[in-house]
Each structure stands twice: as C-alpha cells, then as structure tokens.
Write a protein that holds these residues in place. Sequence first.
Motif, PDB file in Angstrom:
ATOM      1  N   PRO A  18      62.913  83.927   5.058  1.00 33.45           N
ATOM      2  CA  PRO A  18      63.518  84.258   6.397  1.00 33.45           C
ATOM      3  C   PRO A  18      63.596  83.039   7.348  1.00 33.45           C
ATOM      4  O   PRO A  18      62.436  82.266   7.301  1.00 33.45           O
ATOM      5  CB  PRO A  18      62.791  85.317   7.028  1.00 33.45           C
ATOM      6  N   PRO A  19      64.540  82.602   8.095  1.00 37.08           N
ATOM      7  CA  PRO A  19      64.355  81.496   8.864  1.00 37.08           C
ATOM      8  C   PRO A  19      63.295  81.812  10.067  1.00 37.08           C
ATOM      9  O   PRO A  19      62.986  82.848  10.449  1.00 37.08           O
ATOM     10  CB  PRO A  19      65.950  81.734   9.797  1.00 37.08           C
ATOM     11  N   VAL A  20      62.808  80.712  10.430  1.00 30.14           N
ATOM     12  CA  VAL A  20      61.599  80.902  11.383  1.00 30.14           C
ATOM     13  C   VAL A  20      62.328  80.906  13.012  1.00 30.14           C
ATOM     14  O   VAL A  20      63.378  80.072  13.277  1.00 30.14           O
ATOM     15  CB  VAL A  20      61.007  79.529  11.688  1.00 30.14           C
ATOM     16  N   ARG A  21      61.774  81.722  13.716  1.00 33.24           N
ATOM     17  CA  ARG A  21      62.305  82.010  14.891  1.00 33.24           C
ATOM     18  C   ARG A  21      62.099  81.067  16.051  1.00 33.24           C
ATOM     19  O   ARG A  21      61.244  80.330  16.076  1.00 33.24           O
ATOM     20  CB  ARG A  21      61.785  83.494  15.387  1.00 33.24           C
ATOM     21  N   THR A  22      63.109  80.873  16.671  1.00 28.42           N
ATOM     22  CA  THR A  22      62.932  79.885  17.688  1.00 28.42           C
ATOM     23  C   THR A  22      62.016  80.309  19.092  1.00 28.42           C
ATOM     24  O   THR A  22      61.624  81.353  18.908  1.00 28.42           O
ATOM     25  CB  THR A  22      64.259  79.424  18.603  1.00 28.42           C
ATOM     26  N   ARG A  23      61.427  79.476  19.843  1.00 29.09           N
ATOM     27  CA  ARG A  23      60.567  79.630  20.845  1.00 29.09           C
ATOM     28  C   ARG A  23      61.267  80.718  21.548  1.00 29.09           C
ATOM     29  O   ARG A  23      60.515  81.696  22.265  1.00 29.09           O
ATOM     30  CB  ARG A  23      60.295  78.529  21.773  1.00 29.09           C
ATOM     31  N   ARG A  24      62.412  80.506  21.987  1.00 27.86           N
ATOM     32  CA  ARG A  24      63.345  81.447  22.998  1.00 27.86           C
ATOM     33  C   ARG A  24      63.460  82.860  22.245  1.00 27.86           C
ATOM     34  O   ARG A  24      63.099  83.880  22.898  1.00 27.86           O
ATOM     35  CB  ARG A  24      64.515  80.936  23.243  1.00 27.86           C
ATOM     36  N   GLU A  25      63.635  82.740  20.894  1.00 34.62           N
ATOM     37  CA  GLU A  25      63.728  84.315  20.368  1.00 34.62           C
ATOM     38  C   GLU A  25      62.470  84.953  20.369  1.00 34.62           C
ATOM     39  O   GLU A  25      62.208  86.234  20.573  1.00 34.62           O
ATOM     40  CB  GLU A  25      63.987  84.130  19.000  1.00 34.62           C
ATOM     41  N   GLN A  26      61.222  84.133  20.167  1.00 35.15           N
ATOM     42  CA  GLN A  26      59.792  84.775  20.252  1.00 35.15           C
ATOM     43  C   GLN A  26      59.580  85.171  21.508  1.00 35.15           C
ATOM     44  O   GLN A  26      58.725  86.234  21.876  1.00 35.15           O
ATOM     45  CB  GLN A  26      58.900  83.720  19.906  1.00 35.15           C
ATOM     46  N   ALA A  27      59.884  84.502  22.616  1.00 33.45           N
ATOM     47  CA  ALA A  27      59.687  84.805  24.108  1.00 33.45           C
ATOM     48  C   ALA A  27      60.650  86.314  24.367  1.00 33.45           C
ATOM     49  O   ALA A  27      60.050  87.189  25.179  1.00 33.45           O
ATOM     50  CB  ALA A  27      60.064  83.955  25.132  1.00 33.45           C
ATOM     51  N   ILE A  28      61.628  86.485  23.750  1.00 30.39           N
ATOM     52  CA  ILE A  28      62.336  87.619  24.175  1.00 30.39           C
ATOM     53  C   ILE A  28      61.875  88.821  23.418  1.00 30.39           C
ATOM     54  O   ILE A  28      61.561  89.890  23.986  1.00 30.39           O
ATOM     55  CB  ILE A  28      63.906  87.320  23.545  1.00 30.39           C
ATOM     56  N   LEU A  29      61.193  88.593  21.985  1.00 31.79           N
ATOM     57  CA  LEU A  29      60.662  89.375  21.541  1.00 31.79           C
ATOM     58  C   LEU A  29      59.570  89.931  22.318  1.00 31.79           C
ATOM     59  O   LEU A  29      58.983  91.403  22.457  1.00 31.79           O
ATOM     60  CB  LEU A  29      60.118  89.197  20.065  1.00 31.79           C
ATOM     61  N   ARG A  30      58.621  89.082  22.824  1.00 30.14           N
ATOM     62  CA  ARG A  30      57.468  89.176  23.709  1.00 30.14           C
ATOM     63  C   ARG A  30      57.875  90.326  24.856  1.00 30.14           C
ATOM     64  O   ARG A  30      57.253  90.966  25.408  1.00 30.14           O
ATOM     65  CB  ARG A  30      56.867  88.137  24.021  1.00 30.14           C
ATOM     66  N   GLY A  31      59.095  89.611  25.525  1.00 34.77           N
ATOM     67  CA  GLY A  31      59.397  90.409  26.678  1.00 34.77           C
ATOM     68  C   GLY A  31      59.987  91.829  26.348  1.00 34.77           C
ATOM     69  O   GLY A  31      59.651  92.675  27.287  1.00 34.77           O
ATOM     70  N   ARG A  32      60.531  92.102  25.431  1.00 32.45           N
ATOM     71  CA  ARG A  32      60.848  93.501  24.950  1.00 32.45           C
ATOM     72  C   ARG A  32      59.600  94.240  24.824  1.00 32.45           C
ATOM     73  O   ARG A  32      59.318  95.490  25.301  1.00 32.45           O
ATOM     74  CB  ARG A  32      61.570  93.467  23.679  1.00 32.45           C
ATOM     75  N   ARG A  33      58.401  93.558  24.088  1.00 35.02           N
ATOM     76  CA  ARG A  33      57.365  94.532  23.891  1.00 35.02           C
ATOM     77  C   ARG A  33      56.609  94.634  25.288  1.00 35.02           C
ATOM     78  O   ARG A  33      56.211  96.029  25.565  1.00 35.02           O
ATOM     79  CB  ARG A  33      56.379  93.827  23.012  1.00 35.02           C
ATOM     80  N   LEU A  34      56.779  93.768  26.139  1.00 38.46           N
ATOM     81  CA  LEU A  34      55.887  93.988  27.495  1.00 38.46           C
ATOM     82  C   LEU A  34      56.770  95.045  28.436  1.00 38.46           C
ATOM     83  O   LEU A  34      56.256  96.120  28.991  1.00 38.46           O
ATOM     84  CB  LEU A  34      56.195  92.761  28.302  1.00 38.46           C
ATOM     85  N   LEU A  78      65.614  95.779  32.157  1.00 37.84           N
ATOM     86  CA  LEU A  78      65.236  94.533  31.583  1.00 37.84           C
ATOM     87  C   LEU A  78      65.314  94.724  30.027  1.00 37.84           C
ATOM     88  O   LEU A  78      65.676  93.633  29.485  1.00 37.84           O
ATOM     89  CB  LEU A  78      63.746  94.362  31.890  1.00 37.84           C
ATOM     90  N   LEU A  79      65.121  95.718  29.441  1.00 37.47           N
ATOM     91  CA  LEU A  79      65.319  95.791  28.025  1.00 37.47           C
ATOM     92  C   LEU A  79      66.908  95.654  27.886  1.00 37.47           C
ATOM     93  O   LEU A  79      67.077  95.023  26.950  1.00 37.47           O
ATOM     94  CB  LEU A  79      64.736  97.379  27.477  1.00 37.47           C
ATOM     95  N   TRP A  80      67.967  96.199  28.567  1.00 37.72           N
ATOM     96  CA  TRP A  80      69.274  95.969  28.325  1.00 37.72           C
ATOM     97  C   TRP A  80      69.286  94.548  28.693  1.00 37.72           C
ATOM     98  O   TRP A  80      70.298  93.941  27.866  1.00 37.72           O
ATOM     99  CB  TRP A  80      69.840  96.700  29.627  1.00 37.72           C
ATOM    100  N   ARG A  81      68.858  93.867  29.761  1.00 39.55           N
ATOM    101  CA  ARG A  81      68.949  92.379  29.835  1.00 39.55           C
ATOM    102  C   ARG A  81      68.881  91.580  28.571  1.00 39.55           C
ATOM    103  O   ARG A  81      69.429  90.783  28.237  1.00 39.55           O
ATOM    104  CB  ARG A  81      68.387  92.128  31.172  1.00 39.55           C
ATOM    105  N   LEU A  82      67.566  91.964  27.948  1.00 34.85           N
ATOM    106  CA  LEU A  82      67.057  91.267  26.816  1.00 34.85           C
ATOM    107  C   LEU A  82      67.805  91.615  25.273  1.00 34.85           C
ATOM    108  O   LEU A  82      67.293  90.979  24.416  1.00 34.85           O
ATOM    109  CB  LEU A  82      65.544  91.269  26.861  1.00 34.85           C
TER     110      LEU A  82
END
Length: 222
Positions: A18-34, A78-82
């Motif tokens: 699988p492709p490695v996630r970019t830093r932005r994608e990783q940040a978006i995932l962390r944001g959703r978890r938060l 914020l979830l909707w935004r992300l």
Amino acid sequence: MRGPLMHGETNQVADTHPPVRTRREQAILRGRRLEYITLGWNSLEAMAAIVAGVLAGSIALVGFGIDSIIECSSGAVLLWRLTSNRDGEHRERLALRLVGVSFLLLVGYIAFDAITSLIRRELPEKTPAGIFIAIASWIAMPMLARAKRRVARELNSGAMRADSRQTDICAYLSGILLAGLLLNALFGWWWADPVAALGMVPLIAREGVEALRGKTCCECTT
C-alpha cells in the motif's frame, strides 16, 4: 516455471505494498481521532454534568454540561471539515459561526439562571460527583487542546485552531466550576456557585463574538 524477467517487463510484486501516507494525510487521520475523542468524552461529560447539576441544583454544573454539548457540535463540524477538501473555506467559516452562535446562547442561559439564583437565594446541594467531573475535565482538556493545536499547525487549519481554543475554554471553565463547587462544599458559600457561573460569562461571550467575526482562528494561542 517462468524464467527471468525479459527486457521491458516490470516486477509487479514490488508494487503490491500500500502507498505510504503523506504527512498531511497522517495529520488528517490524527485530527479525526482527536475529534472522535472529543465527541466521546464530551458526550459522557455532558450527561454526567447535567444530571449531577439538576440533582444538586447547581447552575454552574448544568452550564458546564451544556458547554460540553456545544463542544460536541464543534467536534462534529470538524469531522465534517476533515472528511473532504472540497469547500474548505466554507466549512471553516461555518464551523466558526456555529461555535460563535452556540457560545452566545450559552451566555444567555447561564447569566439568566445565575442572576435568578442569586435573587432567590437558591441553595445548591453539595455534589461530590460534580467535583469529580470538574477535576477530570481540568486534567484532560489541556492535553487534548495541545494535541489539536499540533494538528492545526500541520494542516494550517483555522477551524482546527478554533476548536482547540474551545477545548482550552473547557479547561478554564472546569477550573471556575471546581472553585465554585469546592467553596460551597467546604464553607457553605451558597452564592459561590452562581457567582462561578457568572464568572464564565465574559470568557464565553468574548470567544463567541470573536468566532462570529472570524478572529478566533487567527488569534488563538499556539
């Protein structure tokens, strides 16, 4: 059996990972978890605070529970935004406006009930449950706010910064709430609870007005 790769053929096995996630994608995932953590924590906090506040007759505790509901709404926005990059500016403006309107509604509720309680000299009961809720929130909210600010910097997201500021406010309100409840429990100062509730009003009103003006996302602390 297949022989060695011929000229022009490619090794397909190397492309199966699988492709490695970019830093932005990783940040978006962390944001959703938060934001999921925010929704879960504040849903439980709201139910516990409102029930304890109603049983004890504590205006500050009920107001704190309503603030938790408001933060749940902000988390949902914020979830909707992300979930999508489309209409990003529109989503951020909507998030700020919803937070601002909700804060001002909360200000009206707290001010009316607190002043009424002072006039009527309503005596709240001691509430160990309310004290526990306030302490738990006072400890947890600053950590959650800092994590949100880190994600906001990585995404350059004004809406996420505004949401982190609201989480900071939740921590401030926890401290104000705790002071009022402890003074009532230890010294029987019945007026400490509504005064603590009124102490929330300027802070909430300021943030509400700034959110409506679109300033919170730019002026929050880092």
